[in-house]
Design an enzyme around this catalytic site. Structure first.
Site: not given
Length: 189
Positions: A84, A114, A141, A164, A179, A182
Site C-alpha cells: 500500500n 549499525h 499499517g 523486533t 508479541r 493469539k
C-alpha cells in the site's frame, strides 16, 4: 579483494560511501522517483518501472506509490504481493516476501543496521541483516519490521507494531515490541 557490495549483501560490515553502492542507490532513488511521480491512470508504467527496480518481480505484484527502497535488487517478491502507499524497504541485505503477502500503508522493512560500538559507528561502517516474510502474511499499517526478523506463513501483524524478533506462522502478533497475541484458527477468514 571483496567488494563493498559483496560485503553488504553477505551481512559483513561495509562502507556505504563506496562509489558502486552510491551509484546503485542513486539508480534506485531515480526509479523510485519515477514510480512515485507516475500518473495514477498509468498503472502499466508503474509495473514496468518496478520490474526495472526489483529483478524478477512477478507481474501480479502491486505497489501503490509512493514507495522507497535502497537498492531494489536485494528484494525478492512472490506472486500477488501488495504494498500500500508509503512503504519503505531498506534492502541492504536480502528481503524475501512470500506470495500473497499484503503490506498496509506506511509499513517499513529495515535490514540496515549499525555497530553497537560508538567507536565502530564513528568509522562509518554499517551492515545489513536479512528479513524473511512468509506467504499469506498481512502486515498492518505503520508496522516496522527490524533487521534479522522472520515472519511465518499466514501471520498477521497488528498496525503500528514494531517487530523486533521472529513471529511464528499463523498467529496474530502486535505491539511494541511485537508479541504473539493469539494463534489463528485455520478457518479464520
Amino acid at each position: 579483494m571483496t567488494s563493498e557490495k559483496s560485503k553488504m549483501i553477505s551481512g559483513e560490515l561495509y562502507n556505504a560511501a563506496d562509489p558502486e553502492l552510491t551509484a546503485d542507490r542513486l539508480r534506485a532513488r531515480q526509479l523510485c522517483h519515477d514510480i512515485n511521480t507516475t500518473r495514477p491512470d498509468t498503472a502499466g508504467t508503474v509495473k514496468a518501472l518496478v520490474a526495472q527496480l526489483v529483478p524478477g518481480v512477478p507481474a501480479s505484484v502491486a505497489i501503490t506509490p509512493p514507495f522507497q527502497c535502497d537498492y531494489g535488487y536485494n528484494i525478492t517478491l512472490g506472486e500477488g504481493v501488495y504494498f500500500n502507499v508509503n512503504c519503505v524497504v531498506l534492502d541492504v541485505a536480502p528481503v524475501h516476501i512470500g506470495a500473497r503477502t499484503m503490506m498496509g500503508p506506511g509499513v517499513q522493512i529495515f535490514t540496515a543496521s549499525h555497530p553497537m560500538s560508538p567507536e565502530e559507528r564513528a568509522g562509518g561502517l554499517e551492515l545489513g541483516v536479512p528479513i524473511t516474510i512468509g506467504a499469506d502474511v498481512w502486515i498492518g499499517g505503520g508496522a516496522i519490521v527490524c533487521p534479522g526478523v522472520t515472519i511465518g506463513d499466514g501471520a498477521v501483524i497488528g498496525a503500528g507494531s514494531v517487530v523486533t524478533r521472529d513471529v511464528p506462522a499463523r498467529v496474530f502478533a502486535a505491539g511494541n515490541p511485537c508479541r504473539v497475541v493469539k494463534p489463528l484458527d485455520p478457518l479464520v477468514v
